[in-house]
Design an enzyme around this catalytic site. Structure first.
Site, short mmCIF file in Angstrom:
data_model
loop_
_atom_site.label_atom_id
_atom_site.label_comp_id
_atom_site.label_asym_id
_atom_site.label_seq_id
_atom_site.Cartn_x
_atom_site.Cartn_y
_atom_site.Cartn_z
N HIS A 82 85.57 131.03 47.19
CA HIS A 82 84.81 129.78 47.35
C HIS A 82 83.58 129.81 46.46
O HIS A 82 82.87 130.80 46.40
CB HIS A 82 84.37 129.60 48.80
CG HIS A 82 83.53 128.38 49.01
ND1 HIS A 82 84.09 127.13 49.13
CD2 HIS A 82 82.20 128.21 49.07
CE1 HIS A 82 83.11 126.24 49.27
NE2 HIS A 82 81.96 126.87 49.24
N ASP A 161 82.45 120.25 61.65
CA ASP A 161 81.62 120.43 60.46
C ASP A 161 81.44 119.11 59.72
O ASP A 161 80.34 118.79 59.26
CB ASP A 161 82.22 121.49 59.53
CG ASP A 161 81.47 121.54 58.20
OD1 ASP A 161 80.27 121.89 58.23
OD2 ASP A 161 82.04 121.21 57.16
N ARG A 168 73.44 116.06 59.37
CA ARG A 168 72.38 116.85 58.72
C ARG A 168 71.86 116.14 57.48
O ARG A 168 70.67 116.19 57.17
CB ARG A 168 72.92 118.22 58.34
CG ARG A 168 73.11 119.14 59.54
CD ARG A 168 74.00 120.32 59.20
NE ARG A 168 73.52 121.06 58.05
CZ ARG A 168 74.29 121.75 57.19
NH1 ARG A 168 75.59 121.80 57.37
NH2 ARG A 168 73.75 122.38 56.18
N SER A 183 78.87 126.32 58.01
CA SER A 183 79.65 125.20 57.48
C SER A 183 80.68 125.68 56.46
O SER A 183 81.87 125.37 56.54
CB SER A 183 78.68 124.18 56.86
OG SER A 183 79.36 123.23 56.08
N LYS A 187 85.14 126.43 57.07
CA LYS A 187 86.21 125.81 56.29
C LYS A 187 87.16 126.86 55.69
O LYS A 187 88.37 126.66 55.63
CB LYS A 187 85.62 124.93 55.19
CG LYS A 187 85.08 123.61 55.79
CD LYS A 187 84.38 122.74 54.76
CE LYS A 187 82.94 123.17 54.57
NZ LYS A 187 82.01 122.13 54.18
N1 URA Z 1 78.35 123.00 51.42
C1 URA Z 1 78.96 122.95 52.63
O1 URA Z 1 80.17 122.96 52.71
N2 URA Z 1 78.19 122.91 53.73
C2 URA Z 1 76.86 122.90 53.70
O2 URA Z 1 76.23 122.87 54.73
C3 URA Z 1 76.24 122.93 52.44
C4 URA Z 1 77.01 122.98 51.32
#
Ligand code: URA
Ligand code: CA
Length: 433
Positions: A82, A161, A168, A183, A187
């Protein structure tokens, strides 16, 4: 249990239990806990932080809020990569076939680009015939057969999320290390990864602007991964200028082909070997990262890496003749050179300004629905530290319209030229285990 009590507990700086975090995330996903209470909690977390075990519990609660991809019918350790996002970041397109070529199973789920950062799925769609929508069984079979398949995001992964990130964004609570780390990690874990390699970018084109905050985020994600029994390594890399030369979908596919043939830009090549050797090591295919790196170098030299890319493209219905003849990729109608206005050294190429210039040409989306032009984009002819003479080309614009004044202005705005030689940033700042 009452949400108001949990908000107060966090406000006073106490540690929430797993049951409390699970109650909160489940209630929020189901709509039983309203946005205003979750906003107050996000702000309390922003100021009070979370312990490592709270971060792990939050991550796993978000993983459990939706579907989880089952990759158990794929043999071997599935390692995912990632990146926190960059401009001209072609690494996934290179890394996937590169590590697959030494036997690491790559079961990659990728996204489309939004704003000025590109998405791997869009890039792959610039290959004629390439299918990004394949069902789960076909996907798993392809990975078992060829060690590689890439599919577009589908299903209902981490709805908690999605909802929380949206909240947020409008409550000034994005910039919180525990919230960002959970977050991202939720994923990756929901997508079925057994182990994870993270590329945390710093610089003008990145989310994290300085080394200290990048390190903090990297440590937080590695701790969450390890706490959730997913071995995780983070690489902190430079995004003070775009990676490689190409920015734009088909242009980046060509750049990936060059790199897999051993003829790519130095920075992109080096970053791919750094990230790739961590992936091979975590997959248990090498005793250590040095051995892993040698395996990858050899695979590029012998042609195995590019051969794996070719097999992968053909297996998903794509035109694999582009490997030998990249001119078969979509090309733009016009090219323009952006010429240096003075002699000097390239001191700065602000990555997000270049990304926006490319996006204006049509290479990026402004909304989720907008269509993108796969052929257009930019190729950088000069990178930071290089000497340039007045009139030499800084950038080649690939456009489908003759009107590119705004793009040219933005490129001039991104570049700065200095009379003195400039010190280069390292490409890799740190590696966090
Ligand atoms: N990228 C994400 O997937 N989540 C975040 O909170 C910030 C950047
Ligand atoms: Ca690139």
């Amino acid at each position: 249990m009452r949400m108001v009590d949990l908000i107060e507990k966090k406000r006073e700086g106490h540690e929430l239990t797993r049951e409390e975090i699970s109650f909160m995330i489940k209630g929020y996903t189901d709509g039983d806990i309203p946005d205003y209470q979750m906003s107050a909690m996000a702000m309390a977390i922003f100021f009070r932080d979370m312990t490592i075990s709270e971060r792990v519990d939050l991550t796993m609660a978000m993983v459990e809020s939706g579907d989880q991809i089952d990759l158990s019918s794929i043999e071997g350790i599935k390692v995912d990569k990632h990146s926190t996002g960059g401009v001209g970041d072609t690494t996934t397109l290179i890394l996937a076939p590169l590590v697959a070529s030494v036997g690491v199973p790559v079961a990659k789920m990728s996204g489309r680009g939004l704003g000025h950062t590109g998405g791997t799925i869009d890039k792959l769609e610039s290959i004629s015939g390439f299918q990004v929508e394949i069902d789960g069984e076909t996907f798993n079979n392809l990975v078992n057969k060829n060690k590689i398949a890439v599919v577009g995001q589908s299903g209902n992964l981490t709805p908690a999320d999605k909802k929380l990130y949206g909240l947020r964004d409008v409550t000034a609570t994005v910039d919180s290390i525990p919230l960002i780390a959970s977050s991202i990690m939720s994923k990756k874990i929901a997508s079925g990864a057994d182990a994870i390699v993270l590329d945390v970018k710093i610089g003008s084109g990145a989310f994290m602007k300085d080394l200290e905050s990048a390190k903090e985020l990297a440590h937080a994600m590695v701790q969450i991964g390890n706490g959730a029994s997913r071995k995780t390594i983070a690489v902190i890399s430079d995004m003070n200028q775009p990676l490689g030369f190409a920015i734009g979908n088909a242009l980046e596919v060509k750049e990936a082909i060059d790199t897999l043939k051993g003829k790519g830009p130095v920075d992109l090549h080096e970053l791919c070997l750094t990230l790739g050797s961590k992936m091979v090591y975590l997959a248990g295919k090498a005793e250590n990262v040095d051995e892993a790196r040698e395996m990858l170098e050899k695979s590029i030299e012998t042609g195995k890496a590019i051969e794996t890319f070719k097999t992968f493209i053909a297996a998903q219905g794509g035109d694999d003749s582009i490997i030998d003849d990249p001119s078969r990729l979509p090309t733009a109608s016009y090219t323009f050179e952006v010429e240096a206005k003075e002699d000097g050294y390239i001191a700065e190429i602000i990555a997000d300004k270049i990304g926006i210039a490319s996006s204006i040409l049509g290479a990026g989306r402004t909304t989720k629905e907008s269509e993108i032009d796969l052929a257009v984009g930019l190729v950088l002819n000069k990178k930071i530290g290089e000497l340039v003479k007045k009139g030499e080309s800084l950038v080649t614009i690939h456009s489908n319209t003759p009107e590119v004044t705004e793009v040219i202005n933005r490129i001039y705005d991104a570049y700065s030229i200095s009379q003195r030689s400039v010190e280069l940033n390292p490409l890799i700042y740190d590696i966090i285990y």
